[in-house]
Design a protein around this motif. Structure first.
Motif, short mmCIF file in Angstrom:
data_model
loop_
_atom_site.label_atom_id
_atom_site.label_comp_id
_atom_site.label_asym_id
_atom_site.label_seq_id
_atom_site.Cartn_x
_atom_site.Cartn_y
_atom_site.Cartn_z
N VAL A 16 6.51 -4.58 -2.90
CA VAL A 16 6.04 -5.23 -1.66
C VAL A 16 6.58 -4.60 -0.35
O VAL A 16 8.05 -4.18 -0.38
CB VAL A 16 6.23 -6.77 -1.53
N TYR A 17 5.92 -4.11 0.67
CA TYR A 17 6.67 -3.31 1.67
C TYR A 17 6.03 -4.00 3.05
O TYR A 17 5.07 -4.54 3.18
CB TYR A 17 6.11 -1.95 1.64
N PHE A 30 2.45 -5.43 2.98
CA PHE A 30 1.45 -5.19 1.95
C PHE A 30 2.13 -4.82 0.41
O PHE A 30 3.11 -4.64 0.37
CB PHE A 30 0.24 -3.75 2.35
N SER A 31 0.96 -5.04 -0.71
CA SER A 31 1.82 -4.72 -1.88
C SER A 31 1.24 -3.35 -2.59
O SER A 31 -0.15 -3.22 -2.38
CB SER A 31 1.78 -5.79 -2.69
N VAL A 32 1.95 -2.65 -3.29
CA VAL A 32 1.28 -1.61 -4.29
C VAL A 32 1.86 -1.55 -5.52
O VAL A 32 3.19 -1.72 -5.75
CB VAL A 32 1.73 -0.26 -3.57
N PHE A 33 0.88 -1.32 -6.54
CA PHE A 33 1.42 -1.19 -7.61
C PHE A 33 1.24 0.23 -8.06
O PHE A 33 0.21 0.54 -8.04
CB PHE A 33 0.36 -2.18 -8.44
N THR A 60 -1.32 -10.26 -5.94
CA THR A 60 -0.21 -9.80 -6.72
C THR A 60 0.31 -10.66 -7.62
O THR A 60 0.68 -10.23 -8.70
CB THR A 60 0.70 -9.39 -5.59
N GLU A 61 0.28 -11.66 -7.39
CA GLU A 61 0.70 -12.91 -8.45
C GLU A 61 -0.39 -13.38 -9.33
O GLU A 61 0.04 -13.50 -10.47
CB GLU A 61 1.31 -14.09 -7.64
N LYS A 62 -1.56 -13.55 -9.14
CA LYS A 62 -2.73 -14.07 -9.71
C LYS A 62 -3.72 -13.21 -10.25
O LYS A 62 -4.45 -13.78 -10.87
CB LYS A 62 -3.20 -15.32 -8.94
N VAL A 77 -3.55 -1.29 -4.33
CA VAL A 77 -3.11 -1.49 -2.79
C VAL A 77 -3.65 -2.86 -2.39
O VAL A 77 -5.01 -2.97 -2.37
CB VAL A 77 -3.42 -0.50 -1.98
N ALA A 78 -3.00 -3.77 -1.87
CA ALA A 78 -3.19 -5.07 -1.32
C ALA A 78 -2.85 -5.41 -0.08
O ALA A 78 -1.54 -5.70 0.08
CB ALA A 78 -3.14 -6.22 -2.45
#
Lengths: 280, 280
Positions: A16-17, A30-33, A60-62, A77-78
């Motif tokens: 998470v950035y 935003f989040s990136v996996f 990201t969690e669900k 990317v979210a």
């Protein structure tokens, strides 16, 4: 860009950035996996746009996407759904203002300054992702849920050359035709409804937009189906105008992440098929 | 029992329920996933006990167990971690009081009235599950995380005939040997440390408890590993006393659900192997 958190998951890294956004004039999170990969690899990117009231955190969690993204070697990317902060204009409604950016660049006061989610998602954030992560920006696809399904459909259709495939869970298929969309587009874009058509997937297709890989999954027990989402509008316009649409009606499923997570791996795999060609 | 919510997911039903508990004297909330099944089926039950600060919701939202439970036809039950309510005694610490029941029956004031999570998880809730859900109570297994890993190990060892297999993510393997456990057991059970041994998995094994199927997964980057979890205690006592232990150290993983969700499907599959015999 600052790292808020990183956690090892499914062999890769869920991060998470946060960064100061030029587009919105605010900090954006935003989040990136990033899945497990070999050094020097350039991985395809799957964008996920979230729905009303959400941040990056909900999916990201669900969302249960990491196992599939790890299997297929896809970066996920979210982005957030609106600008945030004490100085950002807001409405005391869950469907307007913060958490409800609708993926447009607002033209009306007081929204025009910060509410520029179209530029943020189409231009600014892709630049950052391409610079910082092991991404092959020649291989991108886009998906989303509800308001984010609207975002994925409209941004995907607008940039049909950039995104190889577009999918949506429970999308708002025609903001012009539902109260969520009408209120938001009037607020952000003003009274001229002609200006709204460029942000309505069904209208865009009626006006000539096309994409070779378009998919929608919709739960039949979705409490918003009839009044807000109106999947039938998109089905009808696609059928009438010869736009292919893979429409999956899912019996008994609702609007929640319990639905999304059920079919997430299928969506990721469907995008993966279309992202594997032309690997660098 | 009242239904708080049900959502179709992975072909089954994710429910959340509440009931007035005799054991705790409070309302208690728990979640149950029932996988798709044929009418009249009796399905095995996998118990999941959660860690400090958690309710049923953490694993229900982030645990990523539904796909695997649907595949193997397993009912997944997630209780809360303590009694709740305005009248329930509490401490202003995350590791004592609400959210920190430690799966014991408190004997000390003011905790003894409500803090009876041992009786709740061992007796009361199984009765309800057996009565209301399509469960085969002859086929049960148990797992948990952190404080809930401690719960799964101790309750599983205490009822080795009831639970066919026991697994834990990042468990507290010896409450007697870490500050989390010492503070909690002193608070709930009083100063006599001999009384604590029946609630310490490592001590129970030292005192003769055995189980044929015991598994622990532990992340090597877990911030609590050295001070609180002390996996090595359990490994050593098992090795010394001939208790089989499948211990998987997972390089780079931390204490979070990003770790748990990575290996959840593996754990469910491992339990499923042991639950499939003797199907009704």
């Amino acid at each position: 860009m600052e790292t808020v958190s990183t956690n090892k998951s499914h062999g890769g890294t869920q991060g998470v950035y946060t960064h100061a956004s030029d587009a919105t004039g605010t900090d954006m999170t935003f989040s990136v996996f990033v899945p497990p990969h070999e050094k020097g690899a350039a991985l395809p990117v799957l964008w996920y746009l979230s729905g009303l009231t959400c941040t990056h955190a909900n999916v990201t969690e669900k969302g249960e996407y990491r196992a599939a993204c790890a299997e297929h070697g896809i970066i996920f990317v979210a982005p957030d759904t609106s600008p945030r902060g004490d100085d950002v204009p807001d409405k005391d409604q869950y469907d307007l203002g913060k958490g409800a950016g609708f993926y447009v660049d607002a033209t009306e006061a007081p929204w025009a300054g910060n509410y520029r989610m179209k530029t943020y998602v189409e231009e600014e954030l892709p630049g950052l992702i391409g610079d910082i992560f092991p991404a092959d920006m020649e291989r991108q696809s886009i998906m989303g849920h509800s308001m984010g399904g609207h975002g994925a459909l409209t941004i995907g259709l607008r940039h049909a050359d950039r995104f190889r495939s577009i999918s949506a869970f429970s999308p708002i298929v025609s903001p012009l035709s539902c109260s969520w969309g009408q209120e938001a587009l009037r607020l952000y874009l003003g009274d001229d409804e002609d200006a709204w058509r460029a942000h309505d997937a069904s209208a865009m297709i009626a006006d000539g937009a096309r994409h070779p890989h378009l998919r929608v999954d919709q739960g039949t027990d979705d409490q918003f189906l009839e009044e807000q989402l109106k999947t039938g509008f998109l089905r009808d316009v696609c059928k009438e105008l010869g736009q292919d649409l893979e429409l999956n009606l899912r019996a008994g499923y609702d609007h929640s992440y319990y639905f999304i997570s059920t079919f997430m791996a299928e969506h990721v795999g469907w995008h993966a098929e279309r992202l594997k060609e032309g690997r660098r």
